[in-house]
Motif scaffolding. Structure first.
Motif, short mmCIF file in Angstrom:
data_model
loop_
_atom_site.label_atom_id
_atom_site.label_comp_id
_atom_site.label_asym_id
_atom_site.label_seq_id
_atom_site.Cartn_x
_atom_site.Cartn_y
_atom_site.Cartn_z
N GLN A 146 -27.70 -36.08 75.31
CA GLN A 146 -27.83 -36.55 76.78
C GLN A 146 -27.63 -37.64 77.30
O GLN A 146 -28.03 -38.33 78.15
CB GLN A 146 -29.65 -36.61 76.89
CG GLN A 146 -30.42 -35.20 76.95
CD GLN A 146 -30.65 -34.61 75.46
OE1 GLN A 146 -30.97 -35.45 74.63
NE2 GLN A 146 -30.11 -33.41 75.25
N MET A 147 -26.32 -38.08 77.11
CA MET A 147 -25.51 -39.07 77.92
C MET A 147 -24.10 -38.53 78.35
O MET A 147 -23.50 -38.21 77.45
CB MET A 147 -25.42 -40.43 76.90
CG MET A 147 -26.50 -41.11 76.78
SD MET A 147 -26.26 -42.41 75.66
CE MET A 147 -26.96 -42.21 74.29
N GLN A 148 -24.04 -38.64 79.50
CA GLN A 148 -22.62 -38.05 80.19
C GLN A 148 -21.97 -39.55 80.06
O GLN A 148 -22.28 -40.56 80.91
CB GLN A 148 -22.77 -37.61 81.51
CG GLN A 148 -21.39 -37.08 81.74
CD GLN A 148 -21.48 -36.38 83.16
OE1 GLN A 148 -22.60 -35.96 83.56
NE2 GLN A 148 -20.30 -36.18 83.73
N VAL A 149 -20.75 -39.68 79.38
CA VAL A 149 -20.04 -40.76 79.49
C VAL A 149 -18.48 -40.38 79.84
O VAL A 149 -17.94 -39.22 79.53
CB VAL A 149 -19.87 -41.52 78.13
CG1 VAL A 149 -21.31 -42.21 77.78
CG2 VAL A 149 -19.41 -40.67 77.19
N GLU A 150 -17.72 -41.71 80.35
CA GLU A 150 -16.24 -41.50 80.54
C GLU A 150 -15.68 -42.47 79.32
O GLU A 150 -16.02 -43.41 79.33
CB GLU A 150 -15.95 -41.59 81.63
CG GLU A 150 -15.94 -40.65 82.52
CD GLU A 150 -15.69 -41.04 84.23
OE1 GLU A 150 -16.29 -40.29 85.10
OE2 GLU A 150 -15.10 -42.23 84.22
N VAL A 151 -14.72 -41.90 78.61
CA VAL A 151 -14.23 -42.56 77.51
C VAL A 151 -12.65 -42.73 77.77
O VAL A 151 -11.98 -41.66 77.90
CB VAL A 151 -14.45 -42.38 76.17
CG1 VAL A 151 -14.32 -43.35 75.11
CG2 VAL A 151 -15.94 -42.14 75.94
#
Lengths: 191, 144
Positions: free
Chosen positions: A154-159
């Motif tokens: 449940q975490m939307q991240v940009e890497v």
């Protein structure tokens, strides 16, 4: 009822690596990844495309890998993003790659951090061809893996990669940015 | 020990077609021209072929192949038929130990293995080696 205290993350990672992880030859792993990248380059010829594909492949891996990770490590839900960063660096990377990147450069609002990787097992023996050195992120699969894994919790991240020793930079650095926490969404059509 | 060391020319023989072209030649000396290195390297290949077909060599280090004028040539062959050749000039009061040569060959072999492991290196045997890491390793080996 007393809440069981969790042992420090680094110790957990080490223990799990020593006892519950099956191991393969490092050279085999490095050569396999190398041939994946080489083949992608032959297929696409465009470095931006290759980066995108590596990210996509990583995403698919991450989505499945998170289950294995949670089963092996049994870590509890992370309280905040900082704990997440710590767990990724000390347990996640340790279990799967046997490295412990350093967490650094936390932003003021605690929504971004950097992972500094000391010796990247994916990039052993690799020398980038000259024209690739400006555009190809060789280990871009790691970005996808983190993105996929964190999305499943449940975490939307940009890497993204910030620097890479293969390109001649001093360190290999990944930047992880939290976009938002994902709420459980009701599928369309149901009330 | 400081013989002027002219340097190795690995030559691969890919199993179907035996190609025997030089992959890498490094000339460390100032007295001998590059052409001479090529010449010496090619003659050494013939000698190596002769040596390996004559005896069933289990050992990779072939030792002193021959000596001509003031040059001594040492050979080393890997199981994939890649040959390394070191040419040194003979200095009369210094004897070159086998162990030293073996060490040098081992380091060259390690550098070669590192090179081949790179996913972007194409070991088809036709193009010369241009990797900067390999060149750096060779420079290190030859400056002992």
């Amino acid at each position: 009822m007393l809440r069981q205290q969790q042992p420090p993350a680094r110790q957990t990672g080490d223990d799990i690596w020593k006892t519950r992880v099956d191991k393969i030859s490092a050279e085999l792993f490095t050569l396999t990844y190398g041939s994946v990248v080489a083949q992608l380059l032959k297929d696409h010829e465009n470095y931006a495309e290759v980066n995108k594909h590596l990210d996509k492949m990583g995403y698919n891996i991450g989505v499945k890998l998170i289950e294995d990770f949670l089963a092996k490590s049994g870590v509890h839900r992370c309280g905040d993003f900082r704990e997440t960063a710590d767990t990724i660096a000390k347990v996640g990377f340790k279990i799967f790659l046997n490295i412990t990147p350093t967490v650094a450069n936390f932003s003021a609002d605690s929504k971004e951090f950097s992972l500094i990787i000391d010796d990247n097992p994916l990039a052993e023996f690799v020398e980038l061809p000259e024209d690739a050195a400006g555009e190809l992120w060789y280990s871009n699969i790691l970005c996808g893996v983190l993105r996929g894994a964190l999305e499943m919790v449940q975490m939307q991240v940009e890497v993204t990669f910030v620097s890479d020793v293969l390109r001649g930079d001093d360190v290999t650095e990944l930047r992880v940015k939290l976009v938002k926490y994902l709420e459980e969404e009701v599928p369309a059509g149901e009330d | 020990m400081s013989p002027t060391c002219q340097f190795p020319a690995p030559k691969p023989v890919s199993s179907p077609a035996r190609q025997n072209n030089p992959l890498y030649i490094k000339n460390c000396s100032t007295t001998y021209p590059d052409l001479k290195c090529h010449y010496v390297a090619h003659t050494s290949i013939d000698l190596i072929e002769e040596r390996i077909s004559a005896t069933k060599h289990a050992d990779q280090y072939l030792g002193l192949l021959y000596a001509m004028e003031e040059l001594a040539v040492f050979g080393y062959i890997t199981n994939t038929r890649v040959k390394f050749i070191i040419v040194t000039s003979l200095v009369s009061d210094v004897s070159i130990k086998d162990q030293d040569m073996k060490n040098m060959f081992r380091r060259i072999h390690n550098a070669y293995v590192t090179l081949v492991s790179c996913p972007f290196h194409d070991p088809d045997g036709k193009q010369p080696i241009t990797s900067p890491a390999f060149e750096k390793a060779m420079a290190e080996v030859t400056t002992i």
